[in-house]
Write a protein that holds these residues in place. Sequence first.
Motif, PDB file in Angstrom:
ATOM      1  N   ALA A   1     -25.395  -0.101  28.959  1.00 11.38           N
ATOM      2  CA  ALA A   1     -25.116   1.304  28.655  1.00 11.38           C
ATOM      3  C   ALA A   1     -23.634   1.502  28.350  1.00 11.38           C
ATOM      4  N   THR A   2     -22.767   0.860  29.130  1.00 14.53           N
ATOM      5  CA  THR A   2     -21.329   0.948  28.896  1.00 14.53           C
ATOM      6  C   THR A   2     -20.962   0.389  27.531  1.00 14.53           C
ATOM      7  N   ILE A   3     -21.552  -0.747  27.176  1.00 12.29           N
ATOM      8  CA  ILE A   3     -21.278  -1.366  25.884  1.00 12.29           C
ATOM      9  C   ILE A   3     -21.766  -0.467  24.746  1.00 12.29           C
ATOM     10  N   LEU A   4     -22.974   0.075  24.895  1.00 17.67           N
ATOM     11  CA  LEU A   4     -23.557   0.908  23.842  1.00 17.67           C
ATOM     12  C   LEU A   4     -22.777   2.211  23.659  1.00 17.67           C
ATOM     13  N   GLN A   5     -22.285   2.782  24.752  1.00 20.61           N
ATOM     14  CA  GLN A   5     -21.609   4.076  24.685  1.00 20.61           C
ATOM     15  C   GLN A   5     -20.189   3.992  24.144  1.00 20.61           C
ATOM     16  N   ASN A   6     -19.549   2.839  24.339  1.00 19.15           N
ATOM     17  CA  ASN A   6     -18.119   2.783  24.057  1.00 19.15           C
ATOM     18  C   ASN A   6     -17.689   1.811  22.960  1.00 19.15           C
ATOM     19  N   CYS A   7     -18.524   0.842  22.621  1.00 18.26           N
ATOM     20  CA  CYS A   7     -18.058  -0.262  21.784  1.00 18.26           C
ATOM     21  C   CYS A   7     -18.504  -0.155  20.328  1.00 18.26           C
ATOM     22  N   THR A   8     -17.678  -0.690  19.451  1.00 15.41           N
ATOM     23  CA  THR A   8     -18.008  -0.754  18.027  1.00 15.41           C
ATOM     24  C   THR A   8     -18.618  -2.103  17.666  1.00 15.41           C
ATOM     25  N   ARG A   9     -18.310  -3.134  18.446  1.00 15.78           N
ATOM     26  CA  ARG A   9     -18.934  -4.458  18.298  1.00 15.78           C
ATOM     27  C   ARG A   9     -19.057  -5.083  19.674  1.00 15.78           C
ATOM     28  N   ALA A  10     -19.839  -6.166  19.763  1.00 19.42           N
ATOM     29  CA  ALA A  10     -20.025  -6.818  21.064  1.00 19.42           C
ATOM     30  C   ALA A  10     -20.206  -8.314  20.879  1.00 19.42           C
ATOM     31  N   VAL A  11     -19.811  -9.061  21.914  1.00 19.87           N
ATOM     32  CA  VAL A  11     -20.049 -10.501  21.965  1.00 19.87           C
ATOM     33  C   VAL A  11     -20.760 -10.810  23.273  1.00 19.87           C
ATOM     34  N   TRP A  12     -21.794 -11.644  23.192  1.00 23.34           N
ATOM     35  CA  TRP A  12     -22.570 -12.049  24.369  1.00 23.34           C
ATOM     36  C   TRP A  12     -22.256 -13.507  24.672  1.00 23.34           C
ATOM     37  N   ILE A  13     -21.787 -13.761  25.904  1.00 27.85           N
ATOM     38  CA  ILE A  13     -21.474 -15.109  26.368  1.00 27.85           C
ATOM     39  C   ILE A  13     -22.352 -15.415  27.563  1.00 27.85           C
ATOM     40  N   GLU A  14     -23.040 -16.544  27.518  1.00 31.85           N
ATOM     41  CA  GLU A  14     -23.949 -16.920  28.598  1.00 31.85           C
ATOM     42  C   GLU A  14     -23.636 -18.326  29.071  1.00 31.85           C
ATOM     43  N   LYS A  15     -23.252 -18.443  30.356  1.00 27.65           N
ATOM     44  CA  LYS A  15     -22.894 -19.733  30.939  1.00 27.65           C
ATOM     45  C   LYS A  15     -21.861 -20.470  30.093  1.00 27.65           C
TER      46      LYS A  15
END
Length: 255
Positions: free
Chosen positions: A214-228
């Motif tokens: 929700a925080t990412i969706l409400q505030n960000c223009t792009r996103a990166v997902w890092i897993e392990k």
Amino acid sequence: MQEEKEAVISVEDVGMQFRIPLENQESLKDYLIGFLKGKQKFRVLKALDHISFQVRKGEVMGVIGTNGSGKSTLLKLVAGALVPTSGRVVADFDKVHLLTLGTGFDRELTARENVYLNGAILGYSREYISRKYEEIVRFAELSGFMDQKIKNFSSGMVLRLGFAIATARETPEILILDEVLSVGDLFFKEKSGRRIREMIHSGATVLIVSHSTATILQNCTRAVWIEKGVQQMVGEPAEVCRAYLEFGRRRSKDG
């Protein structure tokens, strides 16, 4: 076509490894003796592996991933606090402000003393802290408590004070937020959220780390997902969060 804005943060094929001793040493002397004799054994922890993305001027980039995925390590690299094992991070580190809570408090000092101590750690001058002191106290809602020792505070009071100190400065050109949008009770979350949104939308380039889609969706223009430690996806927040949530559902089902 509108000219693309310059990248102010460039993470280029970054890897980060840490050497973890396999044997617990009881003292620094034991560690040094083992090291000098070549008997100290380590395992290599690969915290990040081939991470690449750019953040352009004025963008708000979200970083999401489960616990232990290397998000905090990535922030330290972007802030210049760590040097990558491989690859490179290009940024003007003098313009970067890392906003994280709970560091630099001495529980044996009063709240008033901790304002100056914590502010100094964040790079504020004593004169600047003095000018902002009453504003910090009001925002933290701690009037009447500032001469008490921090050890007598509830965790919520400590968080409020930490947040008020950390956000007392004018918005920097590059702002890094480490899980600071979930501070305190419901009412303080609303107030702290407003302050952070003001900072985000002031024209600064922002990197937000959060467990909350929700925080990412409400505030960000792009996103990166890092897993392990491994980069899974970079793109539009809705697409990245959708993939991240689907991953979580599959893992929960399989587990």
